[in-house]
Scaffold this active site. Sequence first.
Site, PDB file in Angstrom:
ATOM      1  N   LYS A 178      -0.676 -19.932   1.508  1.00 24.11           N
ATOM      2  CA  LYS A 178      -1.630 -20.382   2.506  1.00 24.11           C
ATOM      3  C   LYS A 178      -1.852 -19.307   3.562  1.00 24.11           C
ATOM      4  CE  LYS A 178      -0.582 -22.700   6.267  1.00 24.11           C
ATOM      5  NZ  LYS A 178       0.069 -21.950   7.337  1.00 24.11           N
ATOM      6  N   HIS A 196       4.505 -24.898   1.697  1.00 24.29           N
ATOM      7  CA  HIS A 196       5.971 -24.900   1.610  1.00 24.29           C
ATOM      8  C   HIS A 196       6.577 -26.215   2.093  1.00 24.29           C
ATOM      9  CE1 HIS A 196       5.927 -23.643   5.866  1.00 24.29           C
ATOM     10  NE2 HIS A 196       7.171 -24.053   5.915  1.00 24.29           N
ATOM     11  N   GLU A 240       6.959 -27.626  17.242  1.00 22.30           N
ATOM     12  CA  GLU A 240       7.713 -26.381  17.156  1.00 22.30           C
ATOM     13  C   GLU A 240       8.006 -25.893  18.570  1.00 22.30           C
ATOM     14  OE1 GLU A 240       6.551 -23.659  13.703  1.00 22.30           O
ATOM     15  OE2 GLU A 240       4.636 -24.391  14.451  1.00 22.30           O
ATOM     16  N   ARG A 282       0.791  -1.232   0.000  1.00 26.98           N
ATOM     17  CA  ARG A 282       0.000   0.000   0.000  1.00 26.98           C
ATOM     18  C   ARG A 282       0.824   1.284   0.000  1.00 26.98           C
ATOM     19  NH1 ARG A 282      -4.624  -1.083   4.337  1.00 26.98           N
ATOM     20  NH2 ARG A 282      -3.014  -2.477   5.028  1.00 26.98           N
ATOM     21  N   LYS A 287      10.242 -28.878   0.901  1.00 31.64           N
ATOM     22  CA  LYS A 287      11.353 -29.287   1.780  1.00 31.64           C
ATOM     23  C   LYS A 287      12.029 -30.522   1.188  1.00 31.64           C
ATOM     24  CE  LYS A 287       9.412 -27.509   6.089  1.00 31.64           C
ATOM     25  NZ  LYS A 287      10.343 -26.701   6.846  1.00 31.64           N
ATOM     26  N   LYS A 341       2.732 -25.658  19.121  1.00 31.11           N
ATOM     27  CA  LYS A 341       3.715 -24.593  19.361  1.00 31.11           C
ATOM     28  C   LYS A 341       4.225 -24.764  20.790  1.00 31.11           C
ATOM     29  CE  LYS A 341       2.537 -21.814  15.739  1.00 31.11           C
ATOM     30  NZ  LYS A 341       3.391 -21.969  14.569  1.00 31.11           N
ATOM     31  N   HIS A 397      -0.036 -28.686   6.051  1.00 24.96           N
ATOM     32  CA  HIS A 397       1.244 -29.405   6.151  1.00 24.96           C
ATOM     33  C   HIS A 397       1.075 -30.854   6.613  1.00 24.96           C
ATOM     34  CE1 HIS A 397       2.619 -25.420   5.600  1.00 24.96           C
ATOM     35  NE2 HIS A 397       2.714 -25.061   6.858  1.00 24.96           N
ATOM     36  N   ASP A 435      -4.046 -23.850  10.809  1.00 22.92           N
ATOM     37  CA  ASP A 435      -2.721 -23.339  10.444  1.00 22.92           C
ATOM     38  C   ASP A 435      -1.768 -24.449   9.997  1.00 22.92           C
ATOM     39  OD1 ASP A 435      -0.712 -21.206  10.341  1.00 22.92           O
ATOM     40  OD2 ASP A 435       0.196 -22.188  12.083  1.00 22.92           O
TER      41      ASP A 435
HETATM   42  C1  BG6 Z   1       3.534 -22.071   8.605  1.00 21.80           C
HETATM   43  C2  BG6 Z   1       2.641 -21.829   9.791  1.00 21.80           C
HETATM   44  O1  BG6 Z   1       2.780 -22.474   7.501  1.00 21.80           O
HETATM   45  O2  BG6 Z   1       4.465 -23.099   8.932  1.00 21.80           O
HETATM   46  C3  BG6 Z   1       3.462 -21.433  11.002  1.00 21.80           C
HETATM   47  O3  BG6 Z   1       1.728 -20.776   9.480  1.00 21.80           O
HETATM   48  C4  BG6 Z   1       4.537 -22.463  11.272  1.00 21.80           C
HETATM   49  O4  BG6 Z   1       2.623 -21.282  12.139  1.00 21.80           O
HETATM   50  C5  BG6 Z   1       5.330 -22.764   9.997  1.00 21.80           C
HETATM   51  O5  BG6 Z   1       5.390 -21.960  12.278  1.00 21.80           O
HETATM   52  C6  BG6 Z   1       6.274 -23.933  10.219  1.00 21.80           C
HETATM   53  O6  BG6 Z   1       7.108 -24.060   9.112  1.00 21.80           O
HETATM   54  P1  BG6 Z   1       8.570 -24.666   9.247  1.00 21.80           P
HETATM   55  O7  BG6 Z   1       9.093 -24.665   7.853  1.00 21.80           O
HETATM   56  O8  BG6 Z   1       9.332 -23.740  10.174  1.00 21.80           O
HETATM   57  O9  BG6 Z   1       8.431 -26.029   9.827  1.00 21.80           O
END
Ligand code: BG6
Length: 503
Positions: free
Chosen positions: A167, A197, A235, A67, A201, A358, A259, A254
């Site tokens: 996402k 993503h 995580e 923006r 990997k 988390k 994933h 999320d």
């Molecule tokens: C993201 C989530 O898609 O993936 C995050 O929104 C998460 O909450 C992340 O921390 C984890 O990705 P990676 O590559 O660090 O395992």
Amino acid sequence: MAKKSKSTDKAQLTPESHSAFLPVDSFDLVVFGGTGDLARRKLIPALYHRFCDGQIPKNSRIIGTSRSDRSDKAYKDEVHKAYHQFSSGEDYDDKCWDDFASLLNYVALDVSDEKADWDGLAKALSQGGDRVRVFYLAVPPKLFVDICKGLKTAGLVTPNARVVLEKPLGTDYASAKAINEGVRFVFDENKIYRIDHYLGKETVQNLLVLRFGNILLEPLWSNRAIDHIEITVAESIGVGGRGSYYDGAGALRDMVQNHLLQLLCLTAMEAPASLDADDVRTEKLKVLRALRPITKDNAPDDTVRGQYARGKVDDEVVADYLTDVGVDDSNTETFVAIKAHIDNWRWAGVPIYIRTGKRMAERRSDIVIQFKDVPHSVFGNAKLNANRMVIRLQPDEAVRLWMEIKEPGAGGMRLKSLPLNLTYADNFTVRYPDAYERLLMDVVRGNLSLFMRGDEVEAAWKWVDQILGAWQDTEQRLELYQAGQDGPDKAHDMLARDDNQWV
Ligand code: BG6
């Protein structure tokens, strides 16, 4: 018949496996959300590394938009600073950054304004001819359709244009479907790159090689030899500065919807006929469609929701979720565990336990294949452990196959479990590219294999929506767990009821 090849001790690199470094054709890439977290942390650094490896031609153009007004120079300085803030600095080169920065431009554009002036962007993209044009939407999903419409109205959707959707793809099945329909109004399905993503990997791609590049595993890869499967994505970080997004999403939306379900699909799917995008995606879709629904009847036993409380991670005291997000109360889960079933011939009777959270004890993603006991032990009272394969996705990437071995020594027969240990660190010295490096180059090349198809995303949402609905119907409790612990006790109880335990 496949030609037999001699095995060698060292990993052989075929020309195919070098293709990641073959230059792509010149392209234009527009990042909507160009000053956002994802662009600064991941996208620009990924493009920088691909550029330095000689993969991105010098006359390509990368245009950040957002923006606010700022000059090209200010934008370049901003992303440069961010690179140093978020990247390890390994492989950084000043000269290479300067060359890379000459590809970067900035255009201010408020896409949420109906009267937005798209001329600046059109001008920045002019004289690109018929080269590949990538529109990367690193913005909230509610803007996806409007941006696509804006691109169309501004006449920017050339035959070689494609769109990347970051996402989360909506917040439920209905919103995902609406996004798919709206975006397809402008781009054909085969021009839509829905990013997860995790698929970029290295170790996730290796799942395909492990399963379909080795004859050994397939005969055992079913309910005949496998007792259960565990998928953990743990995580140690909290929700940090992402509270406002996260509190409306939670771990199920999320992490699980995308994933974890993608990992589950790659672990459980049938062999695709080829690695062509639709062959792979059709097999994944079959898995998603065979997932047994979680309803209000089985949700209380087969799912656990948790939220982290204050605790210690890596010897450091960390705050609870509510403090991290800055709210007094929240019913959002930061941990989820699910006992899933795939109702088909291959997997009938094999529980697949998935969990993510988390602020758990450590950052660790594993897929555990727990094999069955041998049908009859010939070793009398000696303890015999069932085989287990642990695929460590991150960090310390490895594949370990635990086998029973005779412990050397005279007299008696003592058995020991030891792993066949295939670590990446021992075998490869290359730098592992970040997932986005691979995925961005695949977008430019037009390779959709590592991206989700619309029907796949919708099928995943359908399953997740049922869980959300069941939680609502049963008012399923949120279990608190201390930061630094591997989730609430109930997640352990869930496996203990089946005589299993998280590895
Ligand atoms: C993201 C989530 O898609 O993936 C995050 O929104 C998460 O909450 C992340 O921390 C984890 O990705 P990676 O590559 O660090 O395992």
